[in-house]
Design a protein around this motif. Sequence first.
Motif, PDB file in Angstrom:
ATOM      1  N   TYR A 107       0.849  -1.198   0.000  1.00  0.00           N
ATOM      2  CA  TYR A 107       0.000   0.000   0.000  1.00  0.00           C
ATOM      3  C   TYR A 107       0.884   1.247   0.000  1.00  0.00           C
ATOM      4  O   TYR A 107       1.741   1.421   0.866  1.00  0.00           O
ATOM      5  CB  TYR A 107      -0.892  -0.009   1.243  1.00  0.00           C
ATOM      6  CG  TYR A 107      -1.780   1.197   1.394  1.00  0.00           C
ATOM      7  CD1 TYR A 107      -3.021   1.239   0.769  1.00  0.00           C
ATOM      8  CD2 TYR A 107      -1.392   2.284   2.175  1.00  0.00           C
ATOM      9  CE1 TYR A 107      -3.863   2.347   0.921  1.00  0.00           C
ATOM     10  CE2 TYR A 107      -2.217   3.384   2.327  1.00  0.00           C
ATOM     11  CZ  TYR A 107      -3.448   3.409   1.698  1.00  0.00           C
ATOM     12  OH  TYR A 107      -4.268   4.503   1.847  1.00  0.00           O
ATOM     13  N   ILE A 111      -2.244   5.276  -4.411  1.00  0.00           N
ATOM     14  CA  ILE A 111      -3.677   5.047  -4.244  1.00  0.00           C
ATOM     15  C   ILE A 111      -4.451   6.320  -4.578  1.00  0.00           C
ATOM     16  O   ILE A 111      -5.477   6.292  -5.287  1.00  0.00           O
ATOM     17  CB  ILE A 111      -3.989   4.587  -2.804  1.00  0.00           C
ATOM     18  CG1 ILE A 111      -3.509   3.146  -2.582  1.00  0.00           C
ATOM     19  CG2 ILE A 111      -5.482   4.706  -2.498  1.00  0.00           C
ATOM     20  CD1 ILE A 111      -4.294   2.088  -3.330  1.00  0.00           C
ATOM     21  N   GLU A 112      -3.964   7.454  -4.104  1.00  0.00           N
ATOM     22  CA  GLU A 112      -4.644   8.720  -4.374  1.00  0.00           C
ATOM     23  C   GLU A 112      -4.632   9.042  -5.866  1.00  0.00           C
ATOM     24  O   GLU A 112      -5.629   9.550  -6.411  1.00  0.00           O
ATOM     25  CB  GLU A 112      -3.985   9.841  -3.578  1.00  0.00           C
ATOM     26  CG  GLU A 112      -4.266   9.751  -2.078  1.00  0.00           C
ATOM     27  CD  GLU A 112      -3.532  10.807  -1.271  1.00  0.00           C
ATOM     28  OE1 GLU A 112      -3.954  11.064  -0.123  1.00  0.00           O
ATOM     29  OE2 GLU A 112      -2.538  11.368  -1.775  1.00  0.00           O
ATOM     30  N   MET A 166      -7.256   6.929  -7.470  1.00  0.00           N
ATOM     31  CA  MET A 166      -8.595   7.405  -7.118  1.00  0.00           C
ATOM     32  C   MET A 166      -9.057   8.545  -8.017  1.00  0.00           C
ATOM     33  O   MET A 166     -10.261   8.775  -8.174  1.00  0.00           O
ATOM     34  CB  MET A 166      -8.628   7.862  -5.656  1.00  0.00           C
ATOM     35  CG  MET A 166      -8.639   6.748  -4.640  1.00  0.00           C
ATOM     36  SD  MET A 166      -8.630   7.407  -2.938  1.00  0.00           S
ATOM     37  CE  MET A 166      -8.946   5.915  -1.988  1.00  0.00           C
ATOM     38  N   ASN A 167      -8.113   9.256  -8.618  1.00  0.00           N
ATOM     39  CA  ASN A 167      -8.455  10.377  -9.494  1.00  0.00           C
ATOM     40  C   ASN A 167      -8.856   9.942 -10.895  1.00  0.00           C
ATOM     41  O   ASN A 167      -9.246  10.775 -11.710  1.00  0.00           O
ATOM     42  CB  ASN A 167      -7.276  11.349  -9.582  1.00  0.00           C
ATOM     43  CG  ASN A 167      -7.085  12.143  -8.299  1.00  0.00           C
ATOM     44  OD1 ASN A 167      -8.050  12.452  -7.611  1.00  0.00           O
ATOM     45  ND2 ASN A 167      -5.836  12.464  -7.968  1.00  0.00           N
ATOM     46  N   LYS A 168      -8.755   8.653 -11.168  1.00  0.00           N
ATOM     47  CA  LYS A 168      -9.158   8.120 -12.475  1.00  0.00           C
ATOM     48  C   LYS A 168     -10.636   7.757 -12.451  1.00  0.00           C
ATOM     49  O   LYS A 168     -11.084   6.995 -11.591  1.00  0.00           O
ATOM     50  CB  LYS A 168      -8.322   6.882 -12.806  1.00  0.00           C
ATOM     51  CG  LYS A 168      -6.853   7.147 -13.041  1.00  0.00           C
ATOM     52  CD  LYS A 168      -6.602   7.461 -14.503  1.00  0.00           C
ATOM     53  CE  LYS A 168      -6.845   6.219 -15.351  1.00  0.00           C
ATOM     54  NZ  LYS A 168      -6.765   6.507 -16.777  1.00  0.00           N
ATOM     55  N   ASN A 169     -11.394   8.269 -13.408  1.00  0.00           N
ATOM     56  CA  ASN A 169     -12.840   8.032 -13.434  1.00  0.00           C
ATOM     57  C   ASN A 169     -13.201   6.578 -13.692  1.00  0.00           C
ATOM     58  O   ASN A 169     -14.269   6.119 -13.274  1.00  0.00           O
ATOM     59  CB  ASN A 169     -13.502   8.916 -14.490  1.00  0.00           C
ATOM     60  CG  ASN A 169     -13.481  10.387 -14.129  1.00  0.00           C
ATOM     61  OD1 ASN A 169     -13.463  10.740 -12.946  1.00  0.00           O
ATOM     62  ND2 ASN A 169     -13.446  11.253 -15.137  1.00  0.00           N
ATOM     63  N   LYS A 200     -12.279   2.326  -9.662  1.00  0.00           N
ATOM     64  CA  LYS A 200     -12.875   2.428  -8.331  1.00  0.00           C
ATOM     65  C   LYS A 200     -11.893   1.826  -7.331  1.00  0.00           C
ATOM     66  O   LYS A 200     -11.440   0.690  -7.521  1.00  0.00           O
ATOM     67  CB  LYS A 200     -14.215   1.697  -8.274  1.00  0.00           C
ATOM     68  CG  LYS A 200     -14.890   1.754  -6.909  1.00  0.00           C
ATOM     69  CD  LYS A 200     -16.246   1.083  -6.927  1.00  0.00           C
ATOM     70  CE  LYS A 200     -16.894   1.071  -5.532  1.00  0.00           C
ATOM     71  NZ  LYS A 200     -17.041   2.417  -4.968  1.00  0.00           N
ATOM     72  N   VAL A 201     -11.554   2.582  -6.308  1.00  0.00           N
ATOM     73  CA  VAL A 201     -10.593   2.121  -5.306  1.00  0.00           C
ATOM     74  C   VAL A 201     -11.286   1.980  -3.958  1.00  0.00           C
ATOM     75  O   VAL A 201     -11.948   2.908  -3.492  1.00  0.00           O
ATOM     76  CB  VAL A 201      -9.400   3.093  -5.178  1.00  0.00           C
ATOM     77  CG1 VAL A 201      -8.432   2.602  -4.100  1.00  0.00           C
ATOM     78  CG2 VAL A 201      -8.675   3.249  -6.513  1.00  0.00           C
ATOM     79  N   LYS A 202     -11.111   0.814  -3.354  1.00  0.00           N
ATOM     80  CA  LYS A 202     -11.637   0.575  -2.012  1.00  0.00           C
ATOM     81  C   LYS A 202     -10.454   0.282  -1.089  1.00  0.00           C
ATOM     82  O   LYS A 202      -9.684  -0.657  -1.345  1.00  0.00           O
ATOM     83  CB  LYS A 202     -12.608  -0.602  -2.009  1.00  0.00           C
ATOM     84  CG  LYS A 202     -13.128  -0.984  -0.622  1.00  0.00           C
ATOM     85  CD  LYS A 202     -14.063  -2.186  -0.714  1.00  0.00           C
ATOM     86  CE  LYS A 202     -14.492  -2.667   0.676  1.00  0.00           C
ATOM     87  NZ  LYS A 202     -15.246  -1.643   1.417  1.00  0.00           N
ATOM     88  N   VAL A 203     -10.293   1.075  -0.056  1.00  0.00           N
ATOM     89  CA  VAL A 203      -9.232   0.858   0.926  1.00  0.00           C
ATOM     90  C   VAL A 203      -9.854   0.280   2.192  1.00  0.00           C
ATOM     91  O   VAL A 203     -10.790   0.854   2.750  1.00  0.00           O
ATOM     92  CB  VAL A 203      -8.483   2.169   1.247  1.00  0.00           C
ATOM     93  CG1 VAL A 203      -7.464   1.932   2.356  1.00  0.00           C
ATOM     94  CG2 VAL A 203      -7.799   2.710   0.003  1.00  0.00           C
TER      95      VAL A 203
END
Length: 211
Positions: A159, A164-165, A168-171, A174-177
């Motif tokens: 991680y 990760i951030e 997350m900015n990519k449409n 989908k990111v789940k932490v």
Amino acid sequence: MKVNIKSKMIGDKEIQYTHIQNNSKVVCIMFSGAGYTYDKPLFYYSTMKLIEGKIDIVHIHYSYSQDELNLPIAGIADIITNDVEPIIDEVLNCGEYRESIYFGKSIGTIPIINEIMVKHPKSTFVLLTPLLKYELFMRPLLESQSKILIIAGSKDHHYVLEKIEALMNKNNIKVKVVNKANHSLEIEPFDTLSSISSLSDTIQSISRFIR
């Protein structure tokens, strides 16, 4: 439902795979981790959920020696990708599948990011605990326009918050932490009930994503 154990010669090695058939037009091809196999909770319950949804499933049963796993990451990527691609081709060529889902955990995310996303960009991709500390895998993820779900634990040694951030900015991603979760997506310090609750939430997230 039919369950067939098949094998394919890849060079001088034989690799088995399990093909679970529900007469579906959708197939989910799964790639295990080095030690996180298909009988482990994330794969077991994801498989159960896919069967419940009448989706065909393929488990590819590769394994690698410690010497192979100690190779530079690019070398490991080439080995795994070369091993799984002929099986993917065989599955897609023998079935009348209209959609494909690729589901990997840890090293099982390597062939997906390394090659499969490029060859099958219209497919759906589920990446559990991808190896984000390696720069080799960030660029393909950032450049991809495919539909991708990434699930990572905040205490996983792979991680990396900045990466990760960025994802997350990519449409299309989908990111789940999972807070306090390790590389097995289990809660640390050791917490059985919280880990079970987290597992349930993760399976629901996967199910909603591929629905």
